[in-house]
Design an enzyme around this catalytic site. Structure first.
Site, PDB file in Angstrom:
ATOM      1  N   ASN A  62       0.857  -1.188   0.000  1.00 20.32           N
ATOM      2  CA  ASN A  62       0.000   0.000   0.000  1.00 20.32           C
ATOM      3  C   ASN A  62       0.885   1.227   0.000  1.00 20.32           C
ATOM      4  O   ASN A  62       1.964   1.211   0.561  1.00 20.32           O
ATOM      5  CB  ASN A  62      -0.875   0.001   1.267  1.00 20.32           C
ATOM      6  N   GLU A  72     -21.385  15.801   2.187  1.00 21.22           N
ATOM      7  CA  GLU A  72     -20.898  15.593   3.558  1.00 21.22           C
ATOM      8  C   GLU A  72     -19.830  16.635   3.891  1.00 21.22           C
ATOM      9  O   GLU A  72     -19.737  17.113   5.027  1.00 21.22           O
ATOM     10  CB  GLU A  72     -20.343  14.176   3.712  1.00 21.22           C
ATOM     11  N   ASP A  80     -13.283  -0.707  -5.836  1.00 18.85           N
ATOM     12  CA  ASP A  80     -13.629   0.235  -6.917  1.00 18.85           C
ATOM     13  C   ASP A  80     -12.924  -0.031  -8.235  1.00 18.85           C
ATOM     14  O   ASP A  80     -13.380   0.434  -9.279  1.00 18.85           O
ATOM     15  CB  ASP A  80     -13.238   1.663  -6.502  1.00 18.85           C
ATOM     16  N   ALA A 133     -17.837   1.690  -0.344  1.00 20.82           N
ATOM     17  CA  ALA A 133     -17.008   1.021   0.660  1.00 20.82           C
ATOM     18  C   ALA A 133     -17.651  -0.305   1.075  1.00 20.82           C
ATOM     19  O   ALA A 133     -16.965  -1.318   1.249  1.00 20.82           O
ATOM     20  CB  ALA A 133     -16.839   1.930   1.869  1.00 20.82           C
ATOM     21  N   GLN A 134     -18.993  -0.296   1.218  1.00 21.77           N
ATOM     22  CA  GLN A 134     -19.636  -1.546   1.676  1.00 21.77           C
ATOM     23  C   GLN A 134     -19.458  -2.667   0.653  1.00 21.77           C
ATOM     24  O   GLN A 134     -19.271  -3.828   1.010  1.00 21.77           O
ATOM     25  CB  GLN A 134     -21.099  -1.347   2.061  1.00 21.77           C
TER      26      GLN A 134
HETATM   27  C1  LIG Z   1     -14.645  11.364   0.689  1.00 22.69           C
HETATM   28  C2  LIG Z   1     -15.337  10.075   0.315  1.00 22.69           C
HETATM   29  C3  LIG Z   1     -16.450   9.677   1.046  1.00 22.69           C
HETATM   30  C4  LIG Z   1     -17.055   8.445   0.771  1.00 22.69           C
HETATM   31  N1  LIG Z   1     -18.131   8.073   1.520  1.00 22.69           N
HETATM   32  C5  LIG Z   1     -18.672   6.844   1.317  1.00 22.69           C
HETATM   33  C6  LIG Z   1     -19.731   6.375   2.157  1.00 22.69           C
HETATM   34  O1  LIG Z   1     -20.216   7.106   3.039  1.00 22.69           O
HETATM   35  N2  LIG Z   1     -20.194   5.108   1.962  1.00 22.69           N
HETATM   36  C7  LIG Z   1     -19.664   4.280   0.999  1.00 22.69           C
HETATM   37  O2  LIG Z   1     -20.088   3.114   0.901  1.00 22.69           O
HETATM   38  N3  LIG Z   1     -18.682   4.695   0.181  1.00 22.69           N
HETATM   39  C8  LIG Z   1     -18.167   5.949   0.315  1.00 22.69           C
HETATM   40  N4  LIG Z   1     -17.155   6.389  -0.491  1.00 22.69           N
HETATM   41  C9  LIG Z   1     -16.618   5.459  -1.522  1.00 22.69           C
HETATM   42  C10 LIG Z   1     -15.643   4.495  -0.854  1.00 22.69           C
HETATM   43  O3  LIG Z   1     -14.718   5.196  -0.074  1.00 22.69           O
HETATM   44  C11 LIG Z   1     -14.928   3.668  -1.897  1.00 22.69           C
HETATM   45  O4  LIG Z   1     -15.898   2.999  -2.664  1.00 22.69           O
HETATM   46  C12 LIG Z   1     -13.998   2.652  -1.204  1.00 22.69           C
HETATM   47  O5  LIG Z   1     -12.955   3.342  -0.557  1.00 22.69           O
HETATM   48  C13 LIG Z   1     -13.456   1.654  -2.204  1.00 22.69           C
HETATM   49  O6  LIG Z   1     -12.599   0.764  -1.543  1.00 22.69           O
HETATM   50  P1  LIG Z   1     -11.315   0.224  -2.312  1.00 22.69           P
HETATM   51  O7  LIG Z   1     -10.678  -0.790  -1.418  1.00 22.69           O
HETATM   52  O8  LIG Z   1     -11.656  -0.173  -3.684  1.00 22.69           O
HETATM   53  O9  LIG Z   1     -10.381   1.488  -2.474  1.00 22.69           O
HETATM   54  P2  LIG Z   1      -9.681   2.370  -1.365  1.00 22.69           P
HETATM   55  O10 LIG Z   1     -10.368   2.287  -0.070  1.00 22.69           O
HETATM   56  O11 LIG Z   1      -9.495   3.706  -2.003  1.00 22.69           O
HETATM   57  O12 LIG Z   1      -8.272   1.643  -1.218  1.00 22.69           O
HETATM   58  C14 LIG Z   1      -7.327   1.647  -2.256  1.00 22.69           C
HETATM   59  C15 LIG Z   1      -5.960   1.606  -1.602  1.00 22.69           C
HETATM   60  O13 LIG Z   1      -4.984   1.461  -2.618  1.00 22.69           O
HETATM   61  C16 LIG Z   1      -3.954   2.413  -2.410  1.00 22.69           C
HETATM   62  N5  LIG Z   1      -3.370   2.709  -3.709  1.00 22.69           N
HETATM   63  C17 LIG Z   1      -3.962   3.267  -4.782  1.00 22.69           C
HETATM   64  N6  LIG Z   1      -3.105   3.331  -5.813  1.00 22.69           N
HETATM   65  C18 LIG Z   1      -1.944   2.809  -5.357  1.00 22.69           C
HETATM   66  C19 LIG Z   1      -0.686   2.565  -5.949  1.00 22.69           C
HETATM   67  N7  LIG Z   1      -0.425   2.895  -7.230  1.00 22.69           N
HETATM   68  N8  LIG Z   1       0.273   1.984  -5.206  1.00 22.69           N
HETATM   69  C20 LIG Z   1       0.031   1.614  -3.919  1.00 22.69           C
HETATM   70  N9  LIG Z   1      -1.135   1.808  -3.306  1.00 22.69           N
HETATM   71  C21 LIG Z   1      -2.110   2.404  -4.019  1.00 22.69           C
HETATM   72  C22 LIG Z   1      -4.647   3.605  -1.785  1.00 22.69           C
HETATM   73  O14 LIG Z   1      -3.740   4.408  -1.101  1.00 22.69           O
HETATM   74  C23 LIG Z   1      -5.633   2.898  -0.850  1.00 22.69           C
HETATM   75  O15 LIG Z   1      -5.036   2.573   0.377  1.00 22.69           O
HETATM   76  C24 LIG Z   1     -16.556   7.625  -0.272  1.00 22.69           C
HETATM   77  C25 LIG Z   1     -15.456   8.048  -1.039  1.00 22.69           C
HETATM   78  C26 LIG Z   1     -14.862   9.283  -0.758  1.00 22.69           C
HETATM   79  C27 LIG Z   1     -13.665   9.718  -1.595  1.00 22.69           C
END
Ligand SMILES: Cc1cc2nc3c(=O)[nH]c(=O)nc-3n(C[C@H](O)[C@H](O)[C@H](O)COP(=O)(O)OP(=O)(O)OC[C@H]3O[C@@H](n4cnc5c(N)ncnc54)[C@H](O)[C@@H]3O)c2cc1C
Length: 393
Positions: A36, A168, A295, A312-313
């Site tokens: 990460n 938010e 995502d 996130a869910q």
């Molecule tokens: C401000 C905000 C509020 C939100 N509120 C909600 C909510 O209330 N409810 C909800 O369900 N969803 C919400 N979302 C959407 C939700 O946050 C995302 O859908 C969720 O984070 C997706 O999870 P993920 O594991 O795919 O990605 P992430 O949680 O973004 O994790 C990806 C990880 O990969 C790492 N990464 C990325 N690229 C690289 C790279 N090249 N090298 C190394 N590491 C890397 C990042 O640093 C991160 O740690 C919100 C999003 C934002 C931006």
């Protein structure tokens, strides 16, 4: 010999994959490594509170070492530069080359600026704890500048995007800035907070009655919503709108769009508009040794034409399915199909107000019950990942 499992990304999808895989695989069955770019797992759904200044960074950035250190998961802090799925290799910006037997890609999404001139160069985003800190510090510095010079652009905030993130965030500003202004000797009524949304309404995931509730609540507290108007250009201190209006502002925050992570979209696994396509067991449709969580994948309901929204869910649940399926990949058996469970959507409108729909029958919530439910859902997540003890570092 132990299989090498490599997980890219320590967000919701990546962390839940690691925790679940370790429940089903012993250290002699699999070496698990997570890479990460930050040493922390970030609670992105609460970042608006850090940007507004109502919580500290420790509440949204939990050390991965605390969450995974005792689970025999290797943690590497590095940035992924390239994935070579045909060679089973991953290359990082530090020059390290990682090989794997099974790969999990959980790198999340990136901001989409839709090619709007000047927007990327002149706006801030809210995607990480450091982004949230930058926004808070910038807003305070501009208010100090306003106090010194009286330049209205320093007391004007424009948030582009009226989805959950944008709304938010303005809710947090509406709650917190009166107090910040008081401490600086500024009249809060001098501050303008705009939320600009190109679509016909903010928060399109909610029923009309809750959208109206959100608008009414936030407008009362000083937020101006401009809906049905796209941002057409941004400069360092102006935001131009399709309506012809120009807002002078030294604070532009863009929350209006996400797109697939380019590292994933360009690596050679099958993709659809930059997001990886997956089978029902969350394996890449082109590479069965590559699993996807969160995502960076596009997931369609069975027989459906519109993909599930990136949340996130969903990322959390995908991580759990992938974690289990990795154990099947290593030990044999039948993989689980991904069947998402939707518990609802909650949005905060500041500390004491919120809206939400919960449960299978979409029960509507508003006001304090919605904010308490949002708080409870965060605590539930933290307890699920054993993050409550990690908070106390
Ligand atoms: C401000 C905000 C509020 C939100 N509120 C909600 C909510 O209330 N409810 C909800 O369900 N969803 C919400 N979302 C959407 C939700 O946050 C995302 O859908 C969720 O984070 C997706 O999870 P993920 O594991 O795919 O990605 P992430 O949680 O973004 O994790 C990806 C990880 O990969 C790492 N990464 C990325 N690229 C690289 C790279 N090249 N090298 C190394 N590491 C890397 C990042 O640093 C991160 O740690 C919100 C999003 C934002 C931006």
């Amino acid at each position: 010999m132990a299989k090498q499992i490599l997980i890219l990304g320590g967000g919701y999808g990546g962390l839940l994959t690691a925790l679940t895989a370790r429940k089903h695989l012993t250290a002699s069955e699999a070496n698990i490594t997570i890479i990460n770019r930050f040493p922390t797992h970030q609670i992105i759904t609460e970042l608006h509170r850090l940007a507004g200044g109502t919580i500290k960074e420790q509440a949204v950035a939990l050390p991965l070492q605390r969450l995974l250190g005792n689970k025999q998961v290797n943690i590497v802090v590095d940035t992924i530069k390239e994935i070579k799925p045909d060679d089973k290799k991953v290359i990082t910006t530090s020059g390290a080359v990682h090989t794997y037997d099974a790969l999990v890609v959980a790198l999340g999404s990136e901001t989409n600026y839709f090619g709007i001139p000047g927007l990327e160069e002149n706006s801030m985003v809210l995607k990480s704890a450091s982004d949230a800190n930058r926004i808070r510090e910038h807003v305070e510095a501009r208010l100090d500048a306003y106090k010194a010079s009286g330049n209205k652009a320093d007391a004007t905030i424009v948030v582009g995007g009226g989805g959950l993130t944008g709304v938010e965030l303005v809710g947090e500003f509406a709650d917190k800035l009166p107090e910040v202004c008081r401490s600086k000797g500024i009249d809060f009524s001098d501050v303008s907070i705009f939320c600009v949304e190109a679509g016909p309404a903010i928060l399109p995931v909610f029923p009309k009655v809750l959208i109206e509730r959100a608008v009414e609540s936030l407008e009362k507290r000083g937020v101006t919503f401009l809906t049905g108007v796209a941002i057409t250009e941004a400069t360092k201190n102006t935001v131009s709108l399709k309506s012809g209006q120009t807002i002078e502002s030294n604070t532009i925050i863009w929350t209006g769009g996400v797109k697939g992570n380019p590292v994933v979209g360009s690596c050679g696994i099958a993709e659809d508009r930059g997001r990886a396509t997956v089978t029902s067991t969350l394996q890449s449709t082109s590479h069965s040794d590559v699993f996807l969580a969160g995502d960076c994948a596009v997931v369609f309901p069975e027989g459906g034409e519109r993909p599930y929204p990136p949340t996130a869910q969903l990322a959390w649940q995908m991580g759990e399915t992938v974690g289990y399926n990795l154990s099947v990949q290593v030990k044999g058996g039948a993989m689980d199909k991904f069947v998402p469970v939707f518990s609802g959507t909650l949005g905060s409108l500041g500390r004491k107000d919120g809206i939400g729909t919960i449960g299978g029958n979409n029960t509507q919530l508003k006001g304090l019950p919605a904010s308490l439910m949002k708080e409870a859902s965060n605590i539930r997540y933290l307890s699920h990942i054993n993050g409550l003890s990690a908070l106390a570092y």
